[in-house]
Design a protein around this motif. Structure first.
Motif, short mmCIF file in Angstrom:
data_model
loop_
_atom_site.label_atom_id
_atom_site.label_comp_id
_atom_site.label_asym_id
_atom_site.label_seq_id
_atom_site.Cartn_x
_atom_site.Cartn_y
_atom_site.Cartn_z
N CYS A 160 -14.23 3.64 -10.97
CA CYS A 160 -13.14 3.09 -10.27
C CYS A 160 -11.72 3.46 -10.91
O CYS A 160 -10.68 3.73 -10.34
CB CYS A 160 -13.19 1.54 -10.32
N ARG A 161 -11.96 3.70 -12.17
CA ARG A 161 -10.86 3.92 -13.04
C ARG A 161 -10.31 5.38 -12.86
O ARG A 161 -9.11 5.83 -12.45
CB ARG A 161 -11.08 3.87 -14.61
N LYS A 162 -11.69 6.01 -12.66
CA LYS A 162 -11.24 7.80 -12.46
C LYS A 162 -10.78 7.95 -11.11
O LYS A 162 -9.88 8.89 -10.78
CB LYS A 162 -12.71 8.32 -12.56
N LEU A 163 -11.28 7.05 -10.11
CA LEU A 163 -10.86 7.25 -8.93
C LEU A 163 -9.34 6.98 -8.69
O LEU A 163 -8.46 7.69 -8.04
CB LEU A 163 -11.51 6.10 -7.96
N THR A 164 -8.99 5.87 -9.26
CA THR A 164 -7.53 5.26 -9.15
C THR A 164 -6.53 6.34 -9.95
O THR A 164 -5.52 6.87 -9.36
CB THR A 164 -7.39 4.00 -9.90
N THR A 165 -7.14 6.99 -10.90
CA THR A 165 -6.14 7.65 -11.76
C THR A 165 -6.17 9.28 -11.15
O THR A 165 -4.97 9.78 -11.46
CB THR A 165 -6.58 8.01 -13.23
N ALA A 166 -6.88 9.61 -10.17
CA ALA A 166 -6.90 10.49 -9.34
C ALA A 166 -6.19 10.50 -8.16
O ALA A 166 -6.04 11.43 -7.25
CB ALA A 166 -8.55 11.16 -9.06
N GLY A 167 -5.59 9.33 -7.90
CA GLY A 167 -4.91 8.91 -6.49
C GLY A 167 -5.68 8.40 -5.43
O GLY A 167 -5.18 8.14 -4.46
N ILE A 173 3.45 1.72 -19.15
CA ILE A 173 3.49 2.04 -17.72
C ILE A 173 2.24 3.00 -17.42
O ILE A 173 1.89 3.56 -18.53
CB ILE A 173 4.79 2.45 -17.14
N ARG A 174 1.71 2.99 -16.14
CA ARG A 174 0.72 3.78 -15.74
C ARG A 174 1.30 4.55 -14.69
O ARG A 174 1.85 3.72 -13.80
CB ARG A 174 -0.41 2.94 -15.63
N LEU A 175 0.98 5.91 -14.54
CA LEU A 175 1.33 6.59 -13.35
C LEU A 175 -0.02 6.92 -12.69
O LEU A 175 -0.95 7.12 -13.18
CB LEU A 175 2.14 7.87 -13.61
N ARG A 176 0.05 6.75 -11.47
CA ARG A 176 -1.13 7.01 -10.55
C ARG A 176 -0.57 7.86 -9.37
O ARG A 176 0.40 7.85 -8.97
CB ARG A 176 -1.79 5.85 -9.90
N PRO A 177 -1.19 9.07 -9.05
CA PRO A 177 -1.10 10.06 -7.99
C PRO A 177 -0.90 9.32 -6.69
O PRO A 177 -1.65 8.14 -6.46
CB PRO A 177 -2.18 11.02 -8.04
N HIS A 178 0.13 9.54 -6.07
CA HIS A 178 0.22 8.84 -4.62
C HIS A 178 0.71 9.68 -3.71
O HIS A 178 0.61 11.08 -3.86
CB HIS A 178 0.89 7.62 -4.92
N PHE A 179 1.21 9.45 -2.71
CA PHE A 179 1.80 10.39 -1.71
C PHE A 179 2.99 9.72 -0.98
O PHE A 179 2.97 8.70 -0.57
CB PHE A 179 0.75 10.83 -0.30
N PHE A 180 4.08 10.50 -1.04
CA PHE A 180 5.43 10.24 -0.40
C PHE A 180 5.81 11.40 0.30
O PHE A 180 5.83 12.57 -0.38
CB PHE A 180 6.66 9.55 -1.18
N PRO A 181 6.50 11.64 1.42
CA PRO A 181 6.93 12.90 2.00
C PRO A 181 7.72 13.64 1.24
O PRO A 181 8.25 14.75 1.01
CB PRO A 181 7.29 12.54 3.54
#
Lengths: 339, 799
Positions: free
Chosen positions: B22-29, A243-251
């Motif tokens: 692109c990988r860096k952008l994605t991993t930074a959100g 699995i890979r976590l990516r930063p995102h946004f949820f309130p």
């Protein structure tokens, strides 16, 4: 040797001769009637048994039984000889005819996945809880730290009822309902149906199913979340899944992440399903926002926790390689009975 | 949001290839959704030096060259006239894939007129770099052997990213550059602006009457511009992010918005009555025609930019048709403003207009950027359209908002994200993100967030920054831990699964239908009327507008579709929620179980057996088996009249302890819209009945009988009106001594009996005692007594 034994021996000899020359089943039946039948010789002899002196009774009895068995044997052999001659004529049953099939039930792919998700999380100590599908705005949005003008509240995204309530757009309000009624720690999953104002197409429907997870305790970290999701991924799709976590946004979470599984179709090499990225977005998660904790009366300085949400249809489609979400709601039994 | 790599490169040096970026952008959100590269040079083409050239032994126009890419020397047969020894040229090595308009091909080891060739040297045209096909492309002597040509001639790359609503600062090239600078350890620099400001004051140019909705407005006056097409560089930039060029002034405003994230607007001064602008609330009923030709009637909740008489623009959303810059414009009023995000969102939603400007305003723009953007745009207008600044910029601003100050406890952040990030690393990350850090102690620091980071207000927000920039792949996997918090008996899913498992075990196939349905579909179940329906205020279409009051309507659709597809053998069920607005009928939300049988139980067999169809008693048997499984014994099937769902005479209501929990029967003919179908048997049962039973089911051991049972048969002629249930109930109430069970074994009627409305029914009575064997006499006595009562009290004839 007494008279009875003589009679038995004679009868046995006679019967064996007759049996040997029998040409039809009726001949054998006649032997039975003459010797063993109700009015035949043996029952008659049996009645005479009383006149035998006591010291001879044992031998006479033995001879009686042996004689009867010998005749029965002769009859059986004769019968076997008769049928053996006709063997090619007796075909028995046609074992290739179709069997009588018991009906078999089929679990809908959505239920299969929901069952499995619940089972996996149960093993980790999560209890399944539920909440209403006709939900109020407070539980679906306000308490989840969703700003008053957040686009998800829009009429074009969320179904509203005529009384101002809504069809819940996510299973997250169950988090609030559980925290309102339970003291921490809490550890739940909430599977259920949610509604979005999407025109049905290959990947959208007016409703779909989610499973929500929530764990609030002391010192819960993002690492705990990652580990639980990793466990889930392996249980669901096998030990090689990453699995890979990516930063995102949820309130309602901060930090918020989206999590991807390495593509379960191509194993991460790149294919149509993962759009050549090697990763498949599964859903959103994060650390429960301090505002949410405060809203339900949990002290964010003491308690922390994570929440996550999974789309059941998406998992079902991925795992069973179902190309179009509408198939799941069409209920064609030829489709359903594949699973 | 579209990013042009070339454009982005203006603000931060992109020292990596597209894939890494692109990988860096994605991993930074900043999630990359699509990448499109203009580069035509295939991977595998590298710079190589021709070491030696010989004439091909079997050809007068081919040469045999020895070529080195710095690592190995390869023999290449080449037809180009200029493949002279010593030159550096592009070499496509074995395995290189070309995708051309004529088709795809792959470079393979081959023989050309008997001489082996291990690759291809290329012309500029073959690489899509130019049209030059006269010979090999000659590369500069300074290029290192082995350098991928794609790196030298990359073209632009367009990267489509998803920007989450909390990060409006990513809605510009410079904003992205700021984060990229942190990811690549490069500096982000703003474009240089040199602008000579006029000293002429013009305070009347801008009036803000609604400072709550317009906290900052900077107006500039540029006179004598020449409207015309934009220069090529500007057109290229706009097109690289998917915008259309219009004219030089408008293009500059769009360019600066994409560059800095600050939306701008240019008014034609000649069209502004009074030669000035006023930011004010619209008057109720005031009208405006926007520059896309749409008419809107406004209210005081909408902010407008007006002249002395009427609205000239929907503030922050779109300009008015009557004031836009056109070919004849000579004087321009340039707006750079900050508007209230909530208000813009409200207006945009209410009026149904969304633009690049409103998209940014409703998410929040940087208060500080408005001034710089205004200068930047003025400079570019002067450069591209000429003209002069007629006066000094006129600014009307509320107080600058306070920057959020957050105390960051290092240990707390580490606990929240579960990584061992050091204090120093955290401070470094904050600084690289342009946050101000001071008051650093052993345990905490103070972070001041700039105004372009509206999302940073709390410690948890800083935790996200640390996690994001460190990379979430740094978050370790730890053993799964956790407290058991709730008893399993609280588990809400189990009760549903128990029912589902039972029905699937019984051989039914599960269906799942949408729960939002049409009014008419909902009302096919005659138990409900219009007032019982839970209605949607904003349905997708008026035809699909209510919550299903039961599973009946959708089930009919399921059967119809299946039969249309030739699926005649149906044993299906659904366990799903139904909704009712009338609490006197049902709870608002409840689970209902629907069972359905139609077709042939043994279609796979042949002859008579295959022709047998499901009937009412198949369905009843399924229900009874299900009840048995749940320990439900006190149920009854009672004839059901006047229910529109079912064919008259073929339906029963189902009662448990006298309470109706469902119904079963043959679906009424009027619903059968499909042809050549068998009867359809359907049951609807409230799932609550199973929940109730399941909770209390206790199976207790009963001793197995020690003594034999004795049977007596009783045949009787009954009026056809009397039911089996009435007879068995009568027998039960007669308290016949030692009677263990009663079983119907024959029902018979012929023409003669039917004429007299009679029916012959035969029962086996089973007698048994737990403590001894019964005698014939006592059984006969009991049977005789019962026969007498049946004859006298039920008026039956015993045979």
């Amino acid at each position: 040797m007494n008279k009875i034994i003589e009679a038995i021996n004679q009868a046995v000899g006679e019967a064996q001769r007759r049996a040997a020359s029998a040409t039809a089943a009726a001949d054998i039946e006649q032997i039975r009637i003459d010797y063993l039948g109700r009015n035949g010789l043996f029952p008659e002899l049996s009645r005479q048994m009383g006149s035998v002196p006591p010291e001879e009774r044992k031998d006479t009895g033995c001879a009686f039984n042996a004689g009867r068995q010998a005749i029965q044997q002769a009859m059986d052999d004769a019968a076997a000889k008769l049928t053996a001659g006709k063997a090619e004529k007796f075909t028995g049953i046609d074992v290739t005819l179709p069997g009588r099939a018991p009906r078999t039930g089929h679990r809908h792919p959505i239920s299969q996945l929901a069952d499995e998700c619940v089972a996996i999380f149960s093993r980790l100590g999560f209890t399944a809880m539920e909440g209403p599908e006709l939900e109020d705005v407070y539980h679906n949005f306000d308490a989840l730290n969703t700003p008053a003008d957040h686009p998800s509240r829009d009429l074009q995204d969320t179904f509203y009822l005529t009384d101002g309530r809504i069809l819940r757009s996510q299973t997250s309000p169950v988090q609030i309902r559980v925290m309102e009624t339970h003291e921490p720690p809490v550890r739940i999953v909430a599977p259920g149906r949610v509604f979005r104002r999407d025109t049905p197409d290959a990947t959208h429907g007016m409703n779909f199913h989610q499973i929500e997870g929530l764990y609030i305790d002391r010192n819960v970290s993002l690492a705990d979340l990652k580990s639980v999701l990793q466990y889930f991924a392996r249980e669901m799709f096998g030990k090689d899944v990453k699995i890979r976590l990516r930063p995102h946004f949820f309130p309602f979470t901060e930090p918020s992440v989206e999590y991807d599984f390495s593509c379960v179709v191509c194993g991460g090499k790149g294919c149509n399903v993962c759009k050549n990225s090697g990763w498949i977005e599964i859903a959103g998660a994060g650390m429960v926002d301090p505002n949410v904790l405060k809203t339900v009366g949990y002290d964010p300085e003491v308690w922390s926790g994570y929440a996550f949400g999974l789309g059941i249809e998406r998992l079902a489609m991925l795992r069973n390689h179902i190309p179009d979400l509408r198939l799941l709601y069409d209920n064609d039994v030829r489709f359903l009975q594949q699973f | 949001m579209n990013i042009s790599r070339e454009w982005l490169n203006q603000y931060v040096a992109l020292n990596c290839d597209d894939a890494t970026l692109c990988r860096k952008l994605t991993t930074a959100g900043i999630e990359v959704e699509k990448v499109e590269s203009d580069s035509t040079v295939p991977a595998g083409v590298v710079a190589a030096r021709i070491l030696d050239r010989q004439v091909h032994p079997n050809s007068d126009h081919l040469s045999v060259c020895q070529v080195s890419d710095g690592k190995e020397t390869l023999q290449i047969v080449c037809g180009a006239p200029n493949c002279d020894a010593g030159r550096i040229v592009p070499l496509a090595k074995i395995g290189t894939e070309f995708h051309t308009e004529e088709g795809d091909f792959k470079i393979k080891k081959s023989k050309l007129r008997g001489v082996e060739s291990s690759g291809m040297m290329c012309s500029a045209a073959e690489l899509g770099i130019s049209d030059d096909n006269s010979g090999l492309m000659i590369l500069d002597e300074s290029i290192a052997l082995g350098t991928p040509i794609a790196d030298l001639y990359r073209g632009d790359t367009r990267i489509e990213v998803e920007v989450t609503p909390n990060r409006p600062d990513w809605l510009s090239m410079y904003g992205i550059a700021r984060d990229v600078s942190c990811l690549l350890n490069e500096k982000a620099t703003l474009p240089e602006v040199k602008l000579e400001e006029s000293t002429v004051a013009n305070d009347a140019l801008v009036t803000v009457e609604a400072p709550d909705l317009c906290p900052r407005y900077i107006g500039r006056l540029i006179k004598n511009v020449k409207i015309g097409p934009s220069p090529a560089w500007l057109v290229k930039r706009l097109e690289s992010v998917g915008l259309r060029a219009i004219n030089n002034v408008v293009d500059v405003t769009n360019f600066v918005m994409m560059e800095l994230g600050q939306p701008l607007h240019a008014f034609d001064l000649a069209k502004l009555s009074g030669g000035r602008v006023v930011a004010r609330r619209a008057k109720d009923g005031e009208k405006i025609t926007t520059l896309d030709g749409r008419n809107f009637t406004l209210s005081s909740e909408n902010l407008v930019i007006a002249d002395d008489t009427k609205p000239m623009a929907l503030a922050g959303i779109m300009g008015g048709e009557n004031s836009c810059v056109s070919d004849t414009t000579t004087d321009v009023l340039l707006e750079s403003a900050v508007f209230n995000a909530t208000n813009i969102r409200f207006s945009s939603r209410r009026l149904g207009i969304s633009t690049d400007a409103s998209y940014r305003y409703e998410r929040g723009v940087d208060f500080d950027m408005a001034e710089f953007a205004s200068r930047r745009a003025a400079q570019l207008i002067l450069e591209t359209a000429g003209g002069v600044q007629a006066c000094a910029p006129c600014e009307k601003s509320a107080d600058r908002p306070a920057e959020p100050v957050i105390v960051c406890r290092f240990e707390r952040i580490r606990n929240l994200i579960g990584t061992p990030t050091t204090n120093e690393e955290m401070v470094d990350i904050f600084r690289k993100l342009h946050l101000k850090v001071d008051e650093i102690t052993e345990t905490s620091c103070r972070v001041t967030a700039p105004l372009f980071r509206l999302d940073l207000t709390r410690e948890a927000d800083l935790a996200e920054e640390v996690a994001r920039i460190n990379g979430l792949d740094q978050v370790p996997e730890v053993p799964v831990k956790g407290t058991v918090c709730h008893p399993v008996t609280e588990d809400a899913y189990r009760k549903l699964k128990t029912i589902r498992d039972a029905v699937i075990d019984a051989g039914f196939t599960e269906c799942v239908n949408y729960s939002i349905i049409g009014n008419s579909t909902a009302l096919t179940d005659g138990r409900f009327d219009e007032n019982d329906l839970v209605k949607l205020a904003n349905p997708l279409s008026p035809e699909v507008a209510v919550m299903r009051p039961s599973l009946f309507g959708t089930t009919l659709g399921t059967v119809e579709r299946n039969i249309a597809h030739g699926n005649r053998e149906l044993a299906i069920f659904e366990l799903g929620k139904a909704f009712c607005a009338n609490p006197e009928k049902f709870p608002e939300e409840r689970f209902e179980l629907m069972l359905l049988l139609s077709g042939h139980p043994h279609a796979e067999r042949f002859s008579q057996e295959a022709r047998v169809e499901y009937d009412f008693f198949d369905l009843k048997g399924e229900i009874e088996a299900l009840f048995a499984r749940f320990g439900i014994t006190r149920y009854r099937f009672v004839k059901l009249e006047n229910d529109n769902r079912f064919e008259p005479g073929f339906a029963a209501k189902i009662e448990i302890d006298g309470k109706v929990v469902g119904a079963a029967g043959k679906i009424a003919q009027k619903f059968v819209t499909w042809r050549n179908a068998s009867g359809v048997y359907l049951a609807q049962i409230e799932a609550q009945a199973f929940f109730d039973a399941e909770r209390y089911v206790r199976r207790e051991f009963k001793a197995l009988p020690q003594f034999p049972a004795s049977n007596r048969d009783v045949a009787l002629l009954a009026s056809a009106d009397i039911t089996h249930a009435e007879i068995t109930e009568f027998i039960r109430r007669s308290h016949v001594a030692n009677l263990e069970s009663v079983k119907l074994f024959d029902v018979f009627s012929d023409e003669k009996l039917a004429k007299e409305n009679l029916c012959s029914m035969a029962y086996t009575l089973t007698f048994r005692r737990a403590d001894r064997t019964l005698t014939d006499a006592e059984i006969n006595q009991a049977v005789d007594k019962l026969r007498e009562r049946l004859e006298k009290e039920l008026k039956l004839t015993l045979r």
